[in-house]
Design an enzyme around this catalytic site. Structure first.
Site, PDB file in Angstrom:
ATOM      1  N   GLU A 265       0.916  -4.758  -9.570  1.00 29.23           N
ATOM      2  CA  GLU A 265       1.472  -5.785  -8.683  1.00 29.23           C
ATOM      3  C   GLU A 265       0.391  -6.532  -7.901  1.00 29.23           C
ATOM      4  O   GLU A 265       0.693  -7.188  -6.895  1.00 29.23           O
ATOM      5  CB  GLU A 265       2.489  -5.167  -7.727  1.00 29.23           C
ATOM      6  CG  GLU A 265       3.759  -4.709  -8.422  1.00 29.23           C
ATOM      7  CD  GLU A 265       4.811  -4.281  -7.436  1.00 29.23           C
ATOM      8  OE1 GLU A 265       5.853  -4.940  -7.366  1.00 29.23           O
ATOM      9  OE2 GLU A 265       4.583  -3.286  -6.712  1.00 29.23           O
TER      10      GLU A 265
ATOM     11  N   HIS B   2       1.405  -4.047   0.632  1.00 29.80           N
ATOM     12  CA  HIS B   2       2.711  -3.914  -0.021  1.00 29.80           C
ATOM     13  C   HIS B   2       3.178  -2.499   0.253  1.00 29.80           C
ATOM     14  O   HIS B   2       2.529  -1.525  -0.145  1.00 29.80           O
ATOM     15  CB  HIS B   2       2.630  -4.177  -1.521  1.00 29.80           C
ATOM     16  CG  HIS B   2       3.924  -3.876  -2.232  1.00 29.80           C
ATOM     17  ND1 HIS B   2       5.153  -4.180  -1.688  1.00 29.80           N
ATOM     18  CD2 HIS B   2       4.179  -3.285  -3.414  1.00 29.80           C
ATOM     19  CE1 HIS B   2       6.106  -3.797  -2.517  1.00 29.80           C
ATOM     20  NE2 HIS B   2       5.534  -3.241  -3.585  1.00 29.80           N
TER      21      HIS B   2
ATOM     22  N   HIS C 223       6.541   0.466   1.198  1.00 38.44           N
ATOM     23  CA  HIS C 223       7.889   0.910   0.849  1.00 38.44           C
ATOM     24  C   HIS C 223       8.502   1.595   2.074  1.00 38.44           C
ATOM     25  O   HIS C 223       8.729   2.801   2.066  1.00 38.44           O
ATOM     26  CB  HIS C 223       7.845   1.846  -0.355  1.00 38.44           C
ATOM     27  CG  HIS C 223       7.264   1.214  -1.570  1.00 38.44           C
ATOM     28  ND1 HIS C 223       6.057   1.593  -2.104  1.00 38.44           N
ATOM     29  CD2 HIS C 223       7.710   0.193  -2.340  1.00 38.44           C
ATOM     30  CE1 HIS C 223       5.796   0.846  -3.168  1.00 38.44           C
ATOM     31  NE2 HIS C 223       6.773  -0.017  -3.319  1.00 38.44           N
TER      32      HIS C 223
ATOM     33  N   HIS D 191      13.248  -2.909  -2.877  1.00 43.94           N
ATOM     34  CA  HIS D 191      11.933  -2.586  -3.418  1.00 43.94           C
ATOM     35  C   HIS D 191      10.919  -2.271  -2.320  1.00 43.94           C
ATOM     36  O   HIS D 191      10.017  -1.481  -2.522  1.00 43.94           O
ATOM     37  CB  HIS D 191      11.477  -3.778  -4.270  1.00 43.94           C
ATOM     38  CG  HIS D 191      10.123  -3.660  -4.869  1.00 43.94           C
ATOM     39  ND1 HIS D 191       9.660  -4.528  -5.822  1.00 43.94           N
ATOM     40  CD2 HIS D 191       9.096  -2.807  -4.654  1.00 43.94           C
ATOM     41  CE1 HIS D 191       8.431  -4.209  -6.172  1.00 43.94           C
ATOM     42  NE2 HIS D 191       8.062  -3.168  -5.476  1.00 43.94           N
TER      43      HIS D 191
END
Length: 197
Positions: free
Chosen positions: A77, A96, A98, A159
């Site tokens: 990603e 990024h 979660h 996501h």
């Protein structure tokens, strides 16, 4: 700031994100190398035991320039990072993440709004990219970058989220504040309608 210092900050950022349970094995962080078209990014496959020397170097075009001694490649990603840096000159670091509570808001199609002092940095509702897929292509990443716009964070439905900042510590704090605000908003919603700032 020197590249060595950036590498140290990225390794520390991964550790802090992990301790706060915001990044799992698949999360990643990056930093723009000042005065260049290159970034440092945490690699895939090293888990959270990644050291400063393990950071991969990429051009904003997506071309990998250098890997660390363990030869760990950038995450699939990585386009998330390159697309945002190409669109936002003010962004010097990206995470990024979660985050468990923040992710619920994207799943429930409920906007995260500033309800607590920690959320004030977001200035308004946090945008949501309505696409739960892994972001592996430039086209997907461009959609994410457009959804982020000039904001400090964007949710990816089901996501996780992406946070940005003017430094590696600022991107980490945005991650921390996003989840802290989500926690306050969630629990306040059990008592009544949360009042945004």
């Amino acid at each position: 700031m020197s590249e060595a210092k950036l590498r140290d900050e990225l390794a520390q950022s991964l550790e802090l994100h992990s301790k706060e349970e915001l990044i799992t094995y698949n999360g990643h962080v990056s930093a723009r190398i000042p005065g260049s078209d290159r970034i440092l990014i945490s690699p895939y496959g090293g888990g959270l035991r990644v050291g400063p020397e393990d950071m991969a170097t990429m051009e904003l075009s997506g071309r990998v320039v250098a890997l660390g001694p363990a030869r760990l490649a950038p995450p699939s990603e990585a386009p998330i990072h390159t697309a945002i840096y190409r669109r936002r000159d003010d962004v010097m670091a990206i995470a990024h993440i979660h985050p468990p509570l923040s992710t619920f808001f994207g799943i429930a199609d409920t906007p995260i709004v500033p309800v607590h002092v920690s959320g004030a940095v977001f200035a308004g509702p946090v945008p949501v990219l309505d696409d739960p897929d892994l972001i592996k292509t430039d086209a997907q990443a461009e959609r994410l970058a457009r959804a982020l716009g000039e904001h400090r964070a964007v949710l990816i439905r089901g996501h996780g989220a992406v946070t940005v900042g003017e430094s590696v510590p600022a991107a980490f704090l945005a991650s921390l504040y996003l989840e802290e605000n989500a926690r306050h908003q969630l629990f306040a919603s059990l008592l009544g309608k949360p009042r945004p700032y």
